[in-house]
Design a protein around this motif. Structure first.
Motif, mmCIF file in Angstrom:
data_model
loop_
_atom_site.group_PDB
_atom_site.id
_atom_site.type_symbol
_atom_site.label_atom_id
_atom_site.label_comp_id
_atom_site.label_asym_id
_atom_site.label_seq_id
_atom_site.Cartn_x
_atom_site.Cartn_y
_atom_site.Cartn_z
ATOM 1 N N GLN A 285 0.822 -1.204 0.000
ATOM 2 C CA GLN A 285 0.000 0.000 0.000
ATOM 3 C C GLN A 285 0.863 1.263 0.000
ATOM 4 N N MET A 286 1.910 1.271 0.823
ATOM 5 C CA MET A 286 2.794 2.441 0.851
ATOM 6 C C MET A 286 3.599 2.541 -0.441
ATOM 7 N N ARG A 287 4.054 1.413 -0.959
ATOM 8 C CA ARG A 287 4.820 1.426 -2.198
ATOM 9 C C ARG A 287 3.974 1.958 -3.346
ATOM 10 N N ALA A 288 2.694 1.593 -3.399
ATOM 11 C CA ALA A 288 1.807 2.086 -4.463
ATOM 12 C C ALA A 288 1.666 3.597 -4.398
ATOM 13 N N VAL A 289 1.576 4.142 -3.185
ATOM 14 C CA VAL A 289 1.466 5.595 -3.029
ATOM 15 C C VAL A 289 2.764 6.279 -3.457
ATOM 16 N N VAL A 290 3.907 5.719 -3.059
ATOM 17 C CA VAL A 290 5.197 6.299 -3.454
ATOM 18 C C VAL A 290 5.344 6.258 -4.974
ATOM 19 N N GLU A 291 5.003 5.141 -5.575
ATOM 20 C CA GLU A 291 5.106 5.029 -7.031
ATOM 21 C C GLU A 291 4.209 6.058 -7.719
ATOM 22 N N ALA A 292 2.986 6.203 -7.233
ATOM 23 C CA ALA A 292 2.046 7.124 -7.870
ATOM 24 C C ALA A 292 2.475 8.580 -7.712
ATOM 25 N N THR A 293 2.920 8.956 -6.511
ATOM 26 C CA THR A 293 3.220 10.365 -6.268
ATOM 27 C C THR A 293 4.650 10.747 -6.632
ATOM 28 N N VAL A 294 5.605 9.927 -6.241
ATOM 29 C CA VAL A 294 7.005 10.283 -6.462
ATOM 30 C C VAL A 294 7.476 9.876 -7.854
ATOM 31 N N ARG B 240 -4.221 14.117 -4.938
ATOM 32 C CA ARG B 240 -5.597 13.943 -5.414
ATOM 33 C C ARG B 240 -5.654 12.944 -6.573
ATOM 34 N N GLU B 241 -4.732 13.099 -7.544
ATOM 35 C CA GLU B 241 -4.685 12.170 -8.675
ATOM 36 C C GLU B 241 -4.360 10.752 -8.196
ATOM 37 N N ALA B 242 -3.409 10.658 -7.257
ATOM 38 C CA ALA B 242 -3.041 9.345 -6.728
ATOM 39 C C ALA B 242 -4.224 8.705 -6.012
ATOM 40 N N ALA B 243 -4.977 9.507 -5.264
ATOM 41 C CA ALA B 243 -6.154 8.987 -4.564
ATOM 42 C C ALA B 243 -7.158 8.429 -5.563
ATOM 43 N N THR B 244 -7.364 9.165 -6.639
ATOM 44 C CA THR B 244 -8.286 8.719 -7.680
ATOM 45 C C THR B 244 -7.782 7.439 -8.324
ATOM 46 N N LEU B 245 -6.511 7.423 -8.668
ATOM 47 C CA LEU B 245 -5.911 6.260 -9.317
ATOM 48 C C LEU B 245 -5.984 5.024 -8.432
ATOM 49 N N THR C 59 -5.636 9.527 3.021
ATOM 50 C CA THR C 59 -4.947 8.239 3.162
ATOM 51 C C THR C 59 -3.664 8.251 2.337
ATOM 52 N N VAL C 60 -3.725 8.837 1.152
ATOM 53 C CA VAL C 60 -2.519 8.977 0.320
ATOM 54 C C VAL C 60 -1.467 9.771 1.092
ATOM 55 N N LYS C 61 -1.868 10.892 1.652
ATOM 56 C CA LYS C 61 -0.922 11.750 2.376
ATOM 57 C C LYS C 61 -0.325 11.030 3.580
ATOM 58 N N THR C 62 -1.162 10.312 4.317
ATOM 59 C CA THR C 62 -0.685 9.582 5.497
ATOM 60 C C THR C 62 0.292 8.487 5.090
ATOM 61 N N LEU D 38 2.062 8.281 2.374
ATOM 62 C CA LEU D 38 3.284 8.878 1.831
ATOM 63 C C LEU D 38 4.178 9.363 2.967
ATOM 64 N N HIS D 39 3.587 9.994 3.971
ATOM 65 C CA HIS D 39 4.355 10.473 5.127
ATOM 66 C C HIS D 39 5.037 9.295 5.828
ATOM 67 N N ARG D 40 4.301 8.225 6.049
ATOM 68 C CA ARG D 40 4.858 7.042 6.716
ATOM 69 C C ARG D 40 5.924 6.367 5.853
ATOM 70 N N ALA D 41 5.676 6.311 4.546
ATOM 71 C CA ALA D 41 6.653 5.693 3.642
ATOM 72 C C ALA D 41 7.958 6.479 3.641
ATOM 73 N N LYS D 42 7.863 7.807 3.608
ATOM 74 C CA LYS D 42 9.081 8.630 3.631
ATOM 75 C C LYS D 42 9.855 8.416 4.924
ATOM 76 N N ALA D 43 9.124 8.344 6.024
ATOM 77 C CA ALA D 43 9.796 8.110 7.307
ATOM 78 C C ALA D 43 10.498 6.753 7.309
ATOM 79 N N GLN D 44 9.822 5.732 6.799
ATOM 80 C CA GLN D 44 10.429 4.399 6.751
ATOM 81 C C GLN D 44 11.629 4.381 5.811
ATOM 82 N N LEU D 45 11.509 5.038 4.650
ATOM 83 C CA LEU D 45 12.628 5.082 3.710
ATOM 84 C C LEU D 45 13.822 5.806 4.326
ATOM 85 N N ARG D 46 13.571 6.938 5.006
ATOM 86 C CA ARG D 46 14.673 7.660 5.660
ATOM 87 C C ARG D 46 15.367 6.765 6.678
#
Length: 188
Positions: A139-148, A155-160, A167-170, A172-180
C-alpha cells in the motif's frame, strides 16, 4: 479538445469494453497529447515515449474492463502510460547487464542524452533505494510510485488508487519516514 456534446471518458471506456473502436479513437485524441507531454518530461528518448504511448492505448483496448469506474479515466490512463514507460526503460537497460549495480550505475551516468529523472527511474532498482522500496508495504509502495515516480498529485493518486486523499498523504508520510530510517541505517 472535446465538446460538451461528446461522450464523457467513462462512457467511452464502457463503449470500448463493448468493442467500439471509435471510442478508442476519441480517448486517444483527447488524452494522447497531454500524456505524451508528461511522458516527454520524464524521458528524453522520443522513441521510448512513442512506444509507451502506443503500449498504453493497446493495453487500454485489451483491458478496458479493468477500469473500475470509481476514478478519473485520465488518472487511470496516466498510470498505464507511466508504467509502460518505466517498463520500456527497464527493458532497454536490461541488455547493459545487471550483474553489478556499480557497473549499471556508471553506464547510466555516462548516458548524457537521458534526463536526470530517466536515470533515477532506471536506477531505482539498484542499491539501497531499491531495497528500501521493496521493504515498504504494498500500500505504501503504491502511493510512493504514484506520487514520487509517476508525478501524480495526492488527489490524482487517490483517484488512481481508489483511496481517500488523506490516506494517500498519510501513507506517503509514513513511507518517507520508513525510507529515511532504512536508508540511514544502510549508510551506517
Amino acid at each position: 479538445m472535446w465538446h460538451a456534446d461528446e461522450p464523457a471518458d467513462a462512457e467511452l471506456v464502457r463503449a470500448l469494453h463493448r468493442g467500439d473502436v471509435d471510442a478508442l479513437r476519441m480517448l486517444y485524441d483527447r488524452h494522447a497529447p497531454w500524456l505524451a507531454a508528461r511522458l516527454r518530461r520524464r524521458c528524453s528518448d522520443q522513441d521510448a515515449v512513442a512506444d509507451a504511448l502506443q503500449d498504453c492505448f493497446t493495453s487500454v483496448w485489451r483491458t478496458s474492463g479493468s477500469w473500475r469506474g470509481d476514478g478519473e479515466v485520465a488518472a487511470w490512463l496516466w498510470g498505464i502510460a507511466i508504467r509502460r514507460l518505466v517498463s520500456r526503460l527497464r527493458s532497454s537497460s536490461a541488455g547493459a547487464g545487471r550483474e553489478l549495480p556499480e557497473v549499471a550505475s556508471s553506464a547510466m551516468a555516462d548516458r548524457s542524452s537521458e534526463s536526470a529523472e530517466e536515470r533515477v527511474l532506471l536506477g531505482i532498482e539498484y542499491g539501497d533505494l531499491g531495497g528500501a522500496l521493496e521493504r515498504l508495504s504494498p500500500q505504501m509502495r503504491a502511493v510512493v510510485e504514484a506520487t514520487v515516480l509517476d508525478g501524480l498529485t495526492s488527489r490524482e493518486a487517490a483517484t488512481l488508487l481508489g483511496i481517500p486523499q488523506n490516506t494517500v498523504k498519510t501513507r506517503l508520510h509514513r513511507a518517507k519516514a520508513q525510507l529515511r530510517a532504512d536508508l540511514a541505517g544502510g549508510a551506517s
